[in-house]
Design an enzyme around this catalytic site. Structure first.
Site, mmCIF file in Angstrom:
data_model
loop_
_atom_site.group_PDB
_atom_site.id
_atom_site.type_symbol
_atom_site.label_atom_id
_atom_site.label_comp_id
_atom_site.label_asym_id
_atom_site.label_seq_id
_atom_site.Cartn_x
_atom_site.Cartn_y
_atom_site.Cartn_z
ATOM 1 N N THR A 172 0.838 -1.204 0.000
ATOM 2 C CA THR A 172 0.000 0.000 0.000
ATOM 3 C C THR A 172 0.875 1.256 0.000
ATOM 4 O O THR A 172 2.018 1.208 0.450
ATOM 5 C CB THR A 172 -0.852 -0.050 1.280
ATOM 6 O OG1 THR A 172 -1.771 -1.106 1.133
ATOM 7 C CG2 THR A 172 -1.573 1.226 1.573
ATOM 8 N N ARG A 200 -13.352 -7.770 -0.644
ATOM 9 C CA ARG A 200 -12.666 -7.622 0.658
ATOM 10 C C ARG A 200 -12.161 -6.179 0.840
ATOM 11 O O ARG A 200 -11.535 -5.609 -0.044
ATOM 12 C CB ARG A 200 -11.492 -8.606 0.721
ATOM 13 C CG ARG A 200 -10.604 -8.465 1.951
ATOM 14 C CD ARG A 200 -9.404 -7.595 1.673
ATOM 15 N NE ARG A 200 -8.493 -7.518 2.822
ATOM 16 C CZ ARG A 200 -7.546 -6.597 2.950
ATOM 17 N NH1 ARG A 200 -7.366 -5.693 2.015
ATOM 18 N NH2 ARG A 200 -6.770 -6.576 4.000
#
Ligand code: ASP
Length: 291
Positions: A172, A200
């Site tokens: 990320t 998700r």
């Protein structure tokens, strides 16, 4: 106030040979954000510029280069918050080149905080944001190599066993900035954990989990979203700072809590005095800073 900025390209263990290119990607993003601050722009604009650049880096897991979910679709999450308490977030958005731009739009409208899925994409397209095929050859290859029988059948229970035994796919991106007027902003963007069940959602789009910002401190998290979500790590760091802990003390408490759940994570943060913090418990986290 002297401006300060830090970006991260995610924690985790990258494939061999990717350490340096990931660091270079962070340097480019730090330059993009710093250019905004240097010209007197806001922390919010600087964070958006830096995260856009990170999203455009195919090696990193956000925007172009996002991991694909088990059904072969990339659904992206992004969030932004400013020290005055405004927040904007998008989750599970397919096909937008820079999800962080939509998060900024939501923040600035100051009505809703979080939008999801195809409806968020439609809004982005109506606003003229750029559409993109974010799946890179590298991430498609990764998806194919890791495709299991359980993935194909979307057998959640069997997939859950696989997730428990696997190293999470991390990477990320995020940025925190303090501008010359003393304003703080934080933002985070991700393709999430690849090969996950479709739909998700991790910590990244959740205000308080992956991103949080007050007038005292801004924070962007990376790591196993399922753990960071239950700890609300970014908000926890802000609460500790507002209770009088130093930035470093607060950061170490947050990291100990992640470790207490036998998990992985990393954070970047800046406080209102311009102190900068970067912590992680994996073997590597790419990051770059400017001041
Ligand atoms: N925190 C992200 C998520 O769980 C993953 C990462 O940091 O790379 O979606």
């Amino acid at each position: 106030m002297k401006p300060v900025l830090i970006v991260h390209g995610g924690c985790g263990t990258p494939p061999p040979g990717e350490e340096t290119p990931r660091m270079e990607a962070c340097e480019r993003a730090a330059d993009a954000g710093w250019e905004v601050l240097r010209r007197g722009g806001s922390a919010l604009a600087a964070v958006e510029a830096a995260v856009c650049q990170l999203e455009d880096e195919p090696l990193l897991n956000a925007g172009t280069g996002s991991y694909l979910q088990a059904d072969g679709v990339a659904r992206m999450d992004a969030s932004l918050m400013t020290g005055d308490g405004r927040a904007g977030s998008v989750t599970q958005v397919p096909g937008l080149k820079n999800p962080i731009q939509l998060a900024r739009y939501v923040l600035e409208q100051d009505a809703h905080v979080m939008l999801c899925g195809p409806e968020a994409l439609q809004l982005g397209l109506r606003l003229g944001l750029e559409q993109a095929v974010v799946a890179t050859p590298g991430k498609i290859d990764y998806w194919q190599k890791h495709l299991t029988e359980h993935n194909l059948r979307l057998d959640y229970a069997k997939m859950a066993e696989e997730w428990k035994n696997e190293n999470p796919r991390l990477g990320t991106v995020g940025c925190v900035a303090l501008d010359n007027e003393g304003r703080l902003a934080a933002g985070t963007s991700t393709g999430g954990t690849g090969q996950c069940y479709p739909g998700r959602i991790g910590d990244t789009p959740i205000i308080g989990a992956g991103t949080y910002c007050t007038s005292l401190v801004g924070c962007s998290m990376t790591g196993v979203g399922e753990r960071i979500m239950v700890l609300l790590s970014a908000k926890r760091l802000a609460d500790l700072v507002s209770d009088g802990k130093t930035l470093t003390e607060a950061g170490h408490i947050v990291m100990r809590e992640i470790e207490g759940l036998r998990s992985f994570g990393g954070l970047i943060a800046i406080d209102a005095n311009g102190n900068v913090l970067e912590l992680y418990n994996t073997s590597y986290m790419s990051a770059a800073r400017r001041s």
